[in-house]
Scaffold this active site. Structure first.
Site, PDB file in Angstrom:
ATOM      1  CG  ASP A   1       1.695 -93.552 -20.860  1.00  0.00           C
ATOM      2  OD1 ASP A   1       2.551 -92.646 -20.952  1.00  0.00           O
ATOM      3  OD2 ASP A   1       0.956 -93.887 -21.797  1.00  0.00           O
TER       4      ASP A   1
ATOM      5  CG  ASN B   1      -3.302 -92.567 -20.619  1.00  0.00           C
ATOM      6  OD1 ASN B   1      -4.089 -92.857 -21.515  1.00  0.00           O
ATOM      7  ND2 ASN B   1      -2.041 -92.973 -20.624  1.00  0.00           N
TER       8      ASN B   1
ATOM      9  CG  ASP C   1      -3.640 -97.098 -21.536  1.00  0.00           C
ATOM     10  OD1 ASP C   1      -3.393 -98.302 -21.302  1.00  0.00           O
ATOM     11  OD2 ASP C   1      -3.127 -96.484 -22.482  1.00  0.00           O
TER      12      ASP C   1
END
Length: 328
Positions: A201, A206, A217
């Site tokens: 992701d 992030n 994360d």
């Protein structure tokens, strides 16, 4: 416990404090909630004025083995000098349990927001992604999934079929657009890409900036093609995206080889993310945090826009993929 019906309403502040106290941590500040809908994440300071983040995992999303693979990957990355937020071990254990909740403690890492339009920062991110994938290629996840059509398209399509959130008068058109998008992705999807462990992701939200990137994360870490960790960083028009991607790849290849054929997966992966994200919202609707923060999901305008977005993305998939300059 049913995953779709689960809420965090039993995770009270006292429960969190008790969980931390069991690990020898005495909270000397309040618990500041951080932005996370999937899990519950809080920042705090202990009595020695050290700042930490505690993350309580949503039950039944990941198994203990899957969470431990995420932790092991993060620790391997730190060992290989890749800047990621890795969990703290207590008596050799990074995955902790309190009253049925899995949780982990991380050092609190501050930083500025990564500037996706800053070429120098983009180059640094590309370099560290090359190093991250160098580590990612050493072994695969055994318990965590591999990016594929079933999880990202087929299962969400079944969910849409039975969904009561979609207005009845708009459902047929929405399902038709979904089917057309799935068909377009399937026609362009490849199963022969090299698989490695990914951040999963890797978007600008992030990545923090502290004299260099700090990746946070890893909750969506899984196996998949390298391009998955690159394409979400691209923004702007085609010319800008081309320049950004070339910058990333040039820096990336200082540490890892990149298969430029994977560029053809960018739009299929974008489509898969669109479908998967919508299914995720619908699966979590029983959690009061979701109707509160995504109230537009019940409105007709939202579903009209989603239908139009799916139709447009299916058209994009018929166009040639992003092209690099001939030197690549």
């Amino acid at each position: 416990m049913n995953n779709s019906a689960f809420t965090f309403q039993t995770l009270h502040p006292d429960t969190i404090m008790d969980a931390l106290f069991e690990q020898g941590i005495r909270v000397d500040s309040g618990l500041t909630p951080l932005n996370s809908y999937e899990n519950r994440v809080y920042q705090f300071q202990d009595e020695d004025r050290r700042r930490f983040v505690v993350k309580f995992y949503r039950p039944e999303r990941w198994t203990a083995d899957q969470i431990l693979e995420e932790h092991q990957f993060a620790l391997q990355l730190v060992n290989d000098e890749v800047p990621v937020a890795a969990p703290v071990a207590f008596n050799g254990q990074t995955l902790l349990n309190h009253q049925g909740f899995y949780f982990a403690v991380f050092p609190s890492v501050g930083g500025r927001q990564f500037e996706a339009d800053n070429i120098d920062q983009m180059e640094a991110v590309g370099r560290y992604l090359g190093r991250m994938h160098q580590t990612g290629r050493k072994q695969l996840f055994i318990h965590r999934p591999t990016i594929g059509l079933n999880e990202y398209l087929i299962e969400p399509r079944k969910l849409f079929e039975d969904a009561t959130l979609i207005p009845s008068g708009l459902k047929a058109a929405f399902l038709k657009a979904t089917d057309e998008l799935i068909a377009a992705v399937t026609a362009h999807w490849r199963e022969d890409f090299t698989v490695l462990r990914l951040h999963g992701d890797c978007h600008a939200g992030n990545i923090l900036w502290r004299d260099g990137p700090m990746f946070v994360d890893l909750d969506d870490a899984r196996n998949g093609p390298a391009i998955q960790d690159l394409w979400m960083l691209l923004n702007g028009d085609k010319a800008e995206q081309r320049m950004q991607l070339e910058t990333i790849i040039e820096a990336y290849e200082e540490f890892s080889e990149f298969d430029t054929a994977e560029i053809g997966l960018i739009e299929p992966l974008r489509a898969m993310r669109l479908v998967y994200y919508l299914a995720w919202l619908m699966r979590r609707w029983a959690d009061p945090a979701f109707p509160k923060n995504f109230p537009w999901l019940t409105g007709e305008d939202y579903w009209l826009r989603q239908t139009a977005t799916f139709i447009e993305q299916a058209k994009v998939l018929q166009e040639p993929p992003l092209q690099l300059t001939p030197m690549y």
